[in-house]
Design a protein around this motif. Structure first.
Motif: not given
Length: 135
Positions: A18-19, A24-27, A33-34, A43-46
């Motif tokens: 968990r982090t 900005k990073v989340y966007q 994803v989009s 999944e993108a983070a993995r």
């Protein structure tokens, strides 16, 4: 009923990480994803953490107008072909030479329309080839 065990247990996600990230990073993750082949932010983070590739799909809108015109030309050529077939049928069923001459001139006019559309088609293909086949 219990779930079947995985045939590849080494590929199961068994550890939780968990982090917190900035907006900005989340966007950026949301964008992946989009517009990409990821199904979730996790999944993108993995994939980023494991070094896997993420495919982002881009749409080139500059081709919308030429492609629409190509579709229109295709339909026009089809319609002209139908007209030529009808005139040919009338030509073959006519008995008088005057009617046959009229129908032949009508077919000639239709073939001139085909020639105009083919010339336009070749111009569009030439422009597209300059854009996409440049070295």
């Amino acid at each position: 009923m219990a779930r079947k065990p995985s045939p590849k247990p080494e590929q199961l996600y068994v550890r939780s990480v968990r982090t917190r990230v900035t907006e900005k990073v989340y966007q950026r993750l949301q964008y992946m994803v989009s517009e990409g082949d990821c199904n979730s932010v996790g999944e993108a983070a993995r994939r980023i953490l494991s070094g896997d590739k993420i495919a982002i799909f881009y749409v080139d809108n500059s081709l919308n107008v030429p492609m629409q015109r190509l579709v229109e030309i295709r339909q026009e050529l089809r319609d002209i072909g139908v007209n030529i077939n009808q005139v040919t049928r009338y030509f073959n069923s006519s008995t008088g030479s005057d009617k046959k001459l009229f129908h032949s001139l009508n077919v000639l006019e239709r073939y001139q329309q085909v020639n105009e559309r083919v010339d336009e088609l070749l111009e569009i293909v030439k422009a597209l080839s300059k854009k996409w086949l440049q070295k």
